[in-house]
Design an enzyme around this catalytic site. Structure first.
Site, PDB file in Angstrom:
ATOM      1  CB  SER A 162      -0.953  -0.052   1.105  1.00  0.00           C
ATOM      2  OG  SER A 162      -0.391  -0.426   2.444  1.00  0.00           O
TER       3      SER A 162
ATOM      4  CB  SER B  64       2.820   3.496  -4.949  1.00  0.00           C
ATOM      5  OG  SER B  64       3.202   2.172  -5.310  1.00  0.00           O
TER       6      SER B  64
ATOM      7  N   GLY C 160      -3.265   0.166  -3.879  1.00  0.00           N
ATOM      8  CA  GLY C 160      -3.052  -0.310  -2.506  1.00  0.00           C
ATOM      9  C   GLY C 160      -2.994   1.258  -1.638  1.00  0.00           C
TER      10      GLY C 160
ATOM     11  CE1 TYR D 230      -1.514  -9.367 -11.889  1.00  0.00           C
ATOM     12  CE2 TYR D 230      -3.096  -9.648 -13.803  1.00  0.00           C
ATOM     13  CZ  TYR D 230      -2.746  -9.133 -12.543  1.00  0.00           C
ATOM     14  OH  TYR D 230      -3.710  -8.204 -11.947  1.00  0.00           O
TER      15      TYR D 230
END
Length: 264
Positions: free
Chosen positions: A15, A17, A20, A154
């Site tokens: 968190s 940036s 987040g 991913y």
């Protein structure tokens, strides 16, 4: 509707940036005591300072720990033994052809994107159940449904997160604790801005215009036809973490701009 999270402690992984940080800010503005997390102490300190200045009366604290490892999860737990709200936000991504992805990269994505949430949920959920109130939120992605051909590793982790979230919601049924997954679509975070920086400068367009063109090229099914802002994603997370969302659990909540072309 006025969301009040006063007296609640919220942990948001990854968190410092992007999405987040926006989530941490939204929770803090709603009154929660927010714990910021990142790998580097300097980044954590910077985010805590920014949050303290942007979120009014909030008094955030930070824990530097790499929750993509078992040791990092243990360090976070030692520093913050309990929580009312856990947002499993941390994640990594990046395009790579399936035939060029080594085993180590598959395992790295699995550890960061999946096992961080598994370990932390296993650690914090029992306390929530005992107190008969809690919120666990997993950041999945529209890529968990729309598996990208250039990021299969991913997409697979984001599908796994959906399974874990749904299963955990069933596991804690009737306890007052809810578990949900949030599915963002293309979002104009610092990561996307960095990826599009050269293209934006070459085109002379604004970053928002460049991102919109990127979305329409790579996610043409988008209904909003642009990238979402990090605040738009955070708004849904804050609601799902609130007392008002008490009947929402086991859900895959989409904030994807309509990219996923299904009704349900």
């Amino acid at each position: 509707m006025q969301i009040d999270l006063s007296g609640k402690t919220a942990i948001v992984t990854g968190s410092t940036s992007g999405i987040g940080y926006a989530i941490a800010k939204g929770l803090a503005q709603a009154g929660a005591q927010v714990v910021v997390n990142g790998r580097k102490q300097a980044d954590v300190d910077s985010a805590v300072a920014a949050l303290a200045s942007e979120a009014g009366q909030a008094r955030p604290r930070g824990v530097a720990a790499d929750v993509g490892t078992a040791e990092g999860c243990a360090a976070l737990l030692a520093a913050q033994p309990s929580a009312d709200i856990l947002v499993n936000n941390v994640g990594i991504y990046g395009p790579q052809d399936f035939f060029e992805i080594p085993d180590a990269e598959w395992l790295r994505f699995f550890e960061v994107n999946v096992m961080s949430g598994v370990r932390l949920s296993r650690a914090y959920l029992p306390g929530m159940v005992q107190r008969q109130w809690g919120r666990v939120l997993f950041l999945s992605s529209e890529s968990g449904l729309n598996i990208p051909a250039d990021m299969i590793h991913y997409g697979f982790t984001k599908t796994a997160v959906l399974s874990i979230s749904r299963g955990l919601a069933k596991r804690v049924a009737g306890t007052g604790v809810t578990v949900n997954a949030i599915l963002p679509g293309p979002t104009l975070s610092e990561g996307l801005q960095a990826m599009l920086k050269d293209e934006q400068q070459a085109s002379g367009q604004s970053m928002e215009e460049t991102a919109a063109a990127f979305v329409m090229k790579n996610r043409p099914s988008s209904i909003i036809q642009r990238a979402a802002s990090v605040e738009e994603v955070a708004n849904l997370v804050v609601y799902a973490a609130s007392p008002q969302a008490s009947a929402t659990t086991g859900a895959a909540l989409r904030v994807d701009g309509g990219v996923v072309d299904t009704i349900a």
